[in-house]
Design an enzyme around this catalytic site. Structure first.
Site, short mmCIF file in Angstrom:
data_model
loop_
_atom_site.label_atom_id
_atom_site.label_comp_id
_atom_site.label_asym_id
_atom_site.label_seq_id
_atom_site.Cartn_x
_atom_site.Cartn_y
_atom_site.Cartn_z
N LYS A 193 0.84 -1.21 0.00
CA LYS A 193 0.00 0.00 0.00
C LYS A 193 0.87 1.25 0.00
CE LYS A 193 -1.77 2.82 2.75
NZ LYS A 193 -1.64 4.11 2.03
N GLY A 245 6.91 4.54 8.39
CA GLY A 245 6.06 5.73 8.55
C GLY A 245 6.25 6.32 9.93
N SER A 246 5.19 6.97 10.42
CA SER A 246 5.30 7.69 11.68
C SER A 246 5.31 6.75 12.88
CB SER A 246 4.14 8.68 11.82
OG SER A 246 2.91 7.97 11.85
N THR A 247 5.94 7.18 13.94
CA THR A 247 5.98 6.40 15.18
C THR A 247 4.57 6.20 15.73
OG1 THR A 247 8.22 7.12 15.68
CG2 THR A 247 6.88 6.42 17.56
N GLU A 248 3.74 7.24 15.57
CA GLU A 248 2.36 7.16 16.07
C GLU A 248 1.60 6.00 15.41
OE1 GLU A 248 0.33 10.61 14.76
OE2 GLU A 248 -1.19 10.52 16.34
N GLY A 250 2.98 3.54 13.79
CA GLY A 250 3.72 2.31 14.11
C GLY A 250 3.23 1.70 15.41
N GLU A 267 9.75 0.57 10.72
CA GLU A 267 10.80 1.56 10.51
C GLU A 267 10.14 2.92 10.68
OE1 GLU A 267 12.71 4.27 9.36
OE2 GLU A 267 12.84 3.55 7.30
N CYS A 301 13.60 10.03 7.48
CA CYS A 301 13.51 9.52 8.86
C CYS A 301 14.86 9.57 9.57
CB CYS A 301 12.96 8.10 8.85
SG CYS A 301 13.80 7.05 7.67
N GLU A 398 10.24 15.11 15.93
CA GLU A 398 10.60 14.99 14.52
C GLU A 398 9.84 16.05 13.73
OE1 GLU A 398 9.25 11.46 12.22
OE2 GLU A 398 11.34 11.34 11.55
P1 NAI Z 1 1.81 8.05 8.43
O1 NAI Z 1 2.56 7.19 9.34
O2 NAI Z 1 0.38 8.39 8.77
O3 NAI Z 1 1.76 7.41 6.95
C1 NAI Z 1 2.63 6.42 6.48
C2 NAI Z 1 1.82 5.35 5.75
O4 NAI Z 1 0.97 4.67 6.68
C3 NAI Z 1 0.90 5.86 4.66
O5 NAI Z 1 0.87 4.93 3.61
C4 NAI Z 1 -0.45 5.91 5.35
O6 NAI Z 1 -1.55 5.83 4.47
C5 NAI Z 1 -0.39 4.69 6.24
N1 NAI Z 1 -1.26 4.70 7.42
C6 NAI Z 1 -1.75 5.77 8.09
N2 NAI Z 1 -2.48 5.37 9.15
C7 NAI Z 1 -2.43 4.01 9.17
C8 NAI Z 1 -2.95 3.00 10.03
N3 NAI Z 1 -3.68 3.33 11.11
N4 NAI Z 1 -2.68 1.72 9.75
C9 NAI Z 1 -1.93 1.37 8.69
N5 NAI Z 1 -1.41 2.28 7.84
C10 NAI Z 1 -1.65 3.59 8.07
O7 NAI Z 1 2.63 9.38 8.23
P2 NAI Z 1 2.12 10.83 7.76
O8 NAI Z 1 0.83 11.19 8.43
O9 NAI Z 1 2.14 10.86 6.29
O10 NAI Z 1 3.27 11.77 8.32
C11 NAI Z 1 3.22 12.23 9.66
C12 NAI Z 1 4.59 12.26 10.27
O11 NAI Z 1 5.14 10.95 10.30
C13 NAI Z 1 5.61 13.05 9.48
O12 NAI Z 1 5.52 14.41 9.78
C14 NAI Z 1 6.90 12.42 9.95
O13 NAI Z 1 7.29 12.99 11.17
C15 NAI Z 1 6.53 10.97 10.16
N6 NAI Z 1 6.90 10.13 9.01
C16 NAI Z 1 8.00 9.34 9.09
C17 NAI Z 1 8.39 8.58 8.01
C18 NAI Z 1 9.59 7.73 8.06
O14 NAI Z 1 10.18 7.44 7.01
N7 NAI Z 1 10.01 7.24 9.21
C19 NAI Z 1 7.65 8.62 6.74
C20 NAI Z 1 6.47 9.41 6.78
C21 NAI Z 1 6.14 10.15 7.88
#
Ligand code: NAI
Ligand code: MG
Length: 487
Positions: A193, A245-248, A250, A267, A301, A398
Site C-alpha cells: 500500500k 512511517g510515523s511512530t504514532e 507504528g 521503521e 527519517c 521529529e
Molecule cells: P503516516 O505514518 O500516517 O503514513 C505512512 C503510511 O501509513 C501511509 O501509507 C499511510 O496511508 C499509512 N497509514 C496511516 N495510518 C495508518 C494506520 N492506522 N494503519 C496502517 N497504515 C496507516 O505518516 P504521515 O501522516 O504521512 O506523516 C506524519 C509524520 O510521520 C511526518 O511528519 C513524519 O514525522 C513521520 N513520518 C515518518 C516517516 C519515516 O520514514 N520514518 C515517513 C512518513 C512520515
C-alpha cells in the site's frame, strides 16, 4: 537564495532555467488497483486525487481500496504463494527480479520525472538517488534469491507467506523496492500500500512487474489512505507486516498485530544527532550537515536534524553553514539546478510551520537565507535554529522538514549524552579526523546506523533500522532477508 542574483554575495548573474521535460511521462487521468495481475477499479468506486505539491495541480484520480479490495488482493497473493511464486526455486525467482531491476534502469528517466511530479522532490535527487537505489535493491536481492541456503539461515529457509507492506511518501519508489525486493527474493508474495500523496510511481512499477511476467498475484498494489493500510494490517490472511512511517501509526500497528502471530517490522521516525568535533574538516562537515538535513526537504527519517557542534568551532561552523545555505536553490523540482523542492503536502507544511513557531516561542533564534518562495504550492525555506536547548520541542520532536536545530557541547561525553537524549534511535553522524574517536562514539551512540565523515549514504548491502521509538527489524543486507524467513 541564489535564484535571486542580488542575494548571493558577489554573484551578478542568474542561472538559466534547466527544466527536465515532462514529455517522457504519460499520466493517465484515472488509476485503478493492481490485483491478481490486472488493473481493476475499487469495489466501492471511490477514488482520491494526487497532486503535484509544487503547483497544487491535480495529477490523477486514484482508486481508494476498501475492505473488499484488501480481501481480493490478499486472496490473490495467497493463491500465488500456494500455486505459482511460492513454488518457484530461487534461481527462477532471481530472473524475474533481475528483469524488474533492468526495467527500472531502462525507464529511469520516466520514473524520476514522475516521482518529482507526484512528490515534489528535486529531479537531481530522484534521478541520482531514488531511482538508481531502487534498481540497486532489486539487483542486490536478485543475487540472494538462489543463495539463501548458504546465508546462515539453515539449509532450506522457508518464506513466511503473504506480506502486507505499508510505505510512506518521502521515497515512494525506493520504499516500494525496500519492501518488495527482499520479500520476493525470499519467496513471499506481497500486498503493497503506497502513501496517498505519492501513489504514481508504485503504479508505474505495477506496469514493470506485469511486463516482467511475474505470475499474477505475486505483487498486488492497493492505493488508498490510512484506512486501507489499517485494513491490510488487520487482515487475517496476512503473515507478515512491514511498515515504514510515523511512530504514532507504528504504535497503532504494533497494538493491532499483538497476539496474532503475524511477524512485524517497523521503521519509524528519528531525531538524529549529527556530531561535529573541533578536529573535523569544516568544509566537508558543512556539506554533510547540508546533505543531512536539507536532502529531500528534510523529509527523511534518518535526517541529521540535531547538529551537535563542539563549542570551540561552533561560530566558524555556523558562519560557513549560513554562507553555504545562501547558495542553495529552492524552486521547480523539475529544474536540474534545484536543490530544495516542495514540501510534500499541506498537512506536512502545517506541521513544520507549527514546530518552527514553537521553536521561536521557546526562545531559539531562527535564521533562513533570503529566499523568495513560489506563489503556488507548498514551500518552506531552509531554516537553522541556534540557541536551542535540549528541552525545546524543536530538539525533541521529529519536524520532517528543512529545519536544523543547533546545540553545542564541550566534551565527547557530553556529545554522547546529548545525542542519546531522545526517544528515537535510528541514525547518527560523527565528524572527526580521529578513527579512534569514531569507534569510541559508535560504541556509545544508541542508533541503528552511524555514519562517519559522511551522511545519508545508502546501500542495499547495508542493513538499515532503529531502536526504541524508531522501530525494530532491519532492511537491506543479510539481516533484511531474515525479516521474510521463518527463523
Ligand atoms: P503516516 O505514518 O500516517 O503514513 C505512512 C503510511 O501509513 C501511509 O501509507 C499511510 O496511508 C499509512 N497509514 C496511516 N495510518 C495508518 C494506520 N492506522 N494503519 C496502517 N497504515 C496507516 O505518516 P504521515 O501522516 O504521512 O506523516 C506524519 C509524520 O510521520 C511526518 O511528519 C513524519 O514525522 C513521520 N513520518 C515518518 C516517516 C519515516 O520514514 N520514518 C515517513 C512518513 C512520515
Ligand atoms: Mg502527489
Amino acid at each position: 537564495m541564489a535564484s535571486v542574483s542580488t542575494t548571493t554575495p558577489g554573484a551578478d548573474w542568474e542561472y538559466a532555467p534547466a527544466p527536465e521535460s515532462r514529455e517522457i511521462v504519460t499520466i493517465r487521468p484515472e488509476y485503478g488497483l493492481f490485483i491478481d495481475g490486472e488493473i481493476v477499479p475499487a469495489a466501492s468506486g471511490e477514488s482520491f486525487t494526487t497532486l503535484n505539491p509544487a503547483s497544487e495541480e491535480p495529477l490523477a484520480s486514484v482508486a481508494q481500496a476498501g475492505p473488499a479490495d484488501v480481501d481480493r488482493a490478499v486472496a490473490a497473493a495467497r493463491r500465488a504463494f500456494d500455486q505459482t511464486w511460492g513454488q518457484l526455486p530461487g534461481r527462477e525467482r532471481a530472473k524475474y527480479l533481475y528483469r524488474i531491476a533492468r526495467a527500472i534502469q531502462e525507464r529511469a528517466r520516466e520514473f524520476a520525472v514522475l516521482e518529482s511530479l507526484d512528490n515534489g522532490k528535486p529531479i537531481k535527487e530522484s534521478r541520482d538517488v531514488d531511482i538508481p537505489l531502487a534498481a540497486a535493491h532489486f539487483f542486490y536481492h536478485a543475487g540472494w534469491a538462489d543463495k539463501l541456503g548458504y546465508a546462515g539461515f539453515g539449509p532450506g529457509p522457508r518464506p513466511l507467506g503473504v506480506a502486507g507492506q505499508v510505505i510512506p511518501w518521502n521515497f515512494p519508489l525506493l520504499m516500494a523496492a525496500w519492501k518488495l525486493a527482499p520479500a520476493l527474493a525470499t519467496g513471499n508474495t506481497c500486498v503493497l500500500k503506497p502513501a496517498e500523496t505519492t501513489p504514481l510511481t508504485a503504479l508505474l512499477l505495477a506496469e514493470v512487474i506485469t511486463e516482467a511476467g511475474l505470475p499474477p498475484g505475486t505483487v498486488n498494489i492497493i492505493t488508498g489512505d490510512g484506512s486501507t493500510g489499517a485494513g491490510l494490517v488487520g487482515h487475517g490472511g496476512v503473515d507478515k507486516i512491514a511498515f515504514t512511517g510515523s511512530t504514532e501509526v507504528g504504535k497503532e500497528i504494533q497494538a493491532a498485530v499483538a497476539g496474532t502471530g503475524k511477524r512485524l517490522t517497523l521503521e519509524l521516525g528519528g531525531k538524529a544527532a549529527n556530531v561535529v568535533f573541533d578536529d573535523a574538516p569544516i568544509d566537508q562537515a558543512v556539506e554533510g550537515i547540508v546533505n543531512g538535513i536539507f536532502f529531500n526537504q528534510g523529509h527523511v527519517c534518518c535526517a541529521g536534524s540535531r547538529l551537535l557542534v563542539q563549542e570551540s568551532v561552533a561560530g566558524a561552523v555556523l558562519d560557513r553553514l549560513k554562507r553555504r545555505l545562501a547558495t542553495l536553490r529552492l524552486g521547480d523540482p523539475l529544474d536540474k539546478n534545484t536543490d530544495i523542492g516542495a514540501i510534500n503536502s499541506r498537512p506536512q507544511l502545517d506541521k513544520i510551520e507549527g514546530l518552527v513557531a514553537a521553536g521561536e516561542a521557546e526562545g531559539a533564534q531562527r535564521w533562513s537565507p533570503p529566499c523568495p518562495l513560489p506563489a503556488r504550492g507548498y514551500w518552506f525555506p531552509p531554516t537553522v535554529f541556534s540557541g536551542v536547548s535540549q528541552s525545546h520541542r524543536i530538539a525533541r520532536e521529529e519536524i520532517f522538514g528543512p529545519v536544523l536545530s543547533v546545540l553545542t557541547f564541550r566534551t565527547p561525553e557530553e556529545a554522547v549524552a546529548k545525542a542519546n537524549n531522545t526517544p528515537y534511535g535510528l541514525s547518527a553522524g560523527v565528524w572527526t579526523e580521529k578513527g579512534s574517536r569514531i569507534l569510541w562514539m559508535a560504541q556509545r551512540l544508541r542508533a541503528g546506523v552511524i555514519w562517519a565523515n559522511t551522511y545519508n549514504r545508502f546501500d542495499p548491502a547495508s542493513p538499515f533500522g532503529g531502536y526504541t521509538e524508531s522501530g525494530f527489524g532491519r532492511e537491506g543486507g543479510r539481516a533484511g532477508l531474515a525479516a521474510y524467513l521463518h527463523a
